[in-house]
Design a protein around this motif. Structure first.
Motif, short mmCIF file in Angstrom:
data_model
loop_
_atom_site.label_atom_id
_atom_site.label_comp_id
_atom_site.label_asym_id
_atom_site.label_seq_id
_atom_site.Cartn_x
_atom_site.Cartn_y
_atom_site.Cartn_z
N TRP A 15 27.55 -23.11 101.45
CA TRP A 15 27.43 -24.57 101.39
C TRP A 15 28.80 -25.14 101.03
CZ3 TRP A 15 23.16 -27.34 102.76
CH2 TRP A 15 21.96 -26.65 102.85
N PHE A 16 29.17 -26.18 101.75
CA PHE A 16 30.35 -26.96 101.44
C PHE A 16 29.91 -28.41 101.25
CE2 PHE A 16 34.06 -24.24 102.46
CZ PHE A 16 33.40 -23.15 103.00
N ARG A 17 30.79 -29.23 100.70
CA ARG A 17 30.47 -30.65 100.58
C ARG A 17 31.73 -31.48 100.78
NH1 ARG A 17 29.14 -30.96 94.04
NH2 ARG A 17 31.29 -30.70 93.30
N GLN A 18 31.49 -32.72 101.21
CA GLN A 18 32.60 -33.64 101.43
C GLN A 18 32.23 -35.02 100.90
OE1 GLN A 18 34.01 -33.83 105.48
NE2 GLN A 18 35.97 -34.64 104.83
N ARG A 44 36.76 -31.60 102.57
CA ARG A 44 35.58 -30.76 102.40
C ARG A 44 35.92 -29.62 101.46
NH1 ARG A 44 32.15 -29.52 107.78
NH2 ARG A 44 32.69 -31.73 107.95
N GLU A 45 34.98 -29.32 100.54
CA GLU A 45 35.24 -28.29 99.55
C GLU A 45 34.10 -27.28 99.47
OE1 GLU A 45 35.63 -30.00 95.66
OE2 GLU A 45 33.54 -30.65 95.58
N PHE A 46 34.46 -26.09 99.08
CA PHE A 46 33.50 -25.01 98.92
C PHE A 46 32.58 -25.28 97.73
CE2 PHE A 46 31.82 -20.82 98.82
CZ PHE A 46 31.78 -20.43 97.50
N VAL A 67 33.37 -15.70 102.08
CA VAL A 67 34.67 -16.27 101.80
C VAL A 67 34.47 -17.71 101.35
CG1 VAL A 67 35.88 -14.77 103.42
CG2 VAL A 67 35.00 -16.98 104.21
N THR A 68 35.52 -18.33 100.84
CA THR A 68 35.39 -19.68 100.30
C THR A 68 36.15 -20.73 101.10
OG1 THR A 68 37.25 -19.36 98.81
CG2 THR A 68 35.07 -18.77 97.97
N THR A 69 36.77 -20.32 102.20
CA THR A 69 37.54 -21.27 103.01
C THR A 69 36.75 -21.71 104.23
OG1 THR A 69 38.57 -19.48 104.24
CG2 THR A 69 39.73 -20.28 102.30
#
Length: 123
Positions: A36-39, A45-47, A104-106
């Motif tokens: 899941w990411f959020r913006q 957008r971030e992890f 991964v986190t990217t």
């Protein structure tokens, strides 16, 4: 063609909870890493959280202890349980998948994405 459809977003007061769902179709994602990411408005957008087929969840420091990522392989669904929500958690939340068991986190590491679901936390 893999499709991810998020649901469960909405408006909640600070301190409340929401559970986001991400349903995958077109691919059995049992061994894929999911995230899941959020913006937030005006931000990149971030992890937020990730889970692989063989390990437990991994979280951004900002949500650790409050959010929990999980998956139901039989239902081809990934969840994000969000507790103790804060106004700074307000964002569009995106589900993403990676054709690898390695999480991964990217953003660049993920191969397919959903359209997002809005989460708004009022103070």
């Amino acid at each position: 063609q893999v499709q991810l459809v998020e649901s469960g977003g909405g408006l909640v007061q600070a301190g409340g909870s929401l559970r986001l769902s991400c349903l995958a179709s077109g691919r059995t994602f049992g061994t894929d890493a999911m995230a899941w990411f959020r913006q937030a408005p005006g931000k990149e957008r971030e992890f937020v959280a990730a889970i692989s087929g063989i390990t437990s969840g991994y979280y951004a420091d900002s949500v650790k202890g409050r959010f929990t990522i999980s998956r139901d392989i039989a239902k081809n669904t990934v969840y994000l349980q969000m507790n103790s929500l804060k106004p700074e958690d307000t964002a569009v939340y995106y589900c993403a998948g990676r054709r690898s068991i390695v999480r991964v986190t990217t953003m660049e590491g993920y191969d397919y994405w959903g359209q997002g679901t809005q989460v708004t936390v009022s103070s």
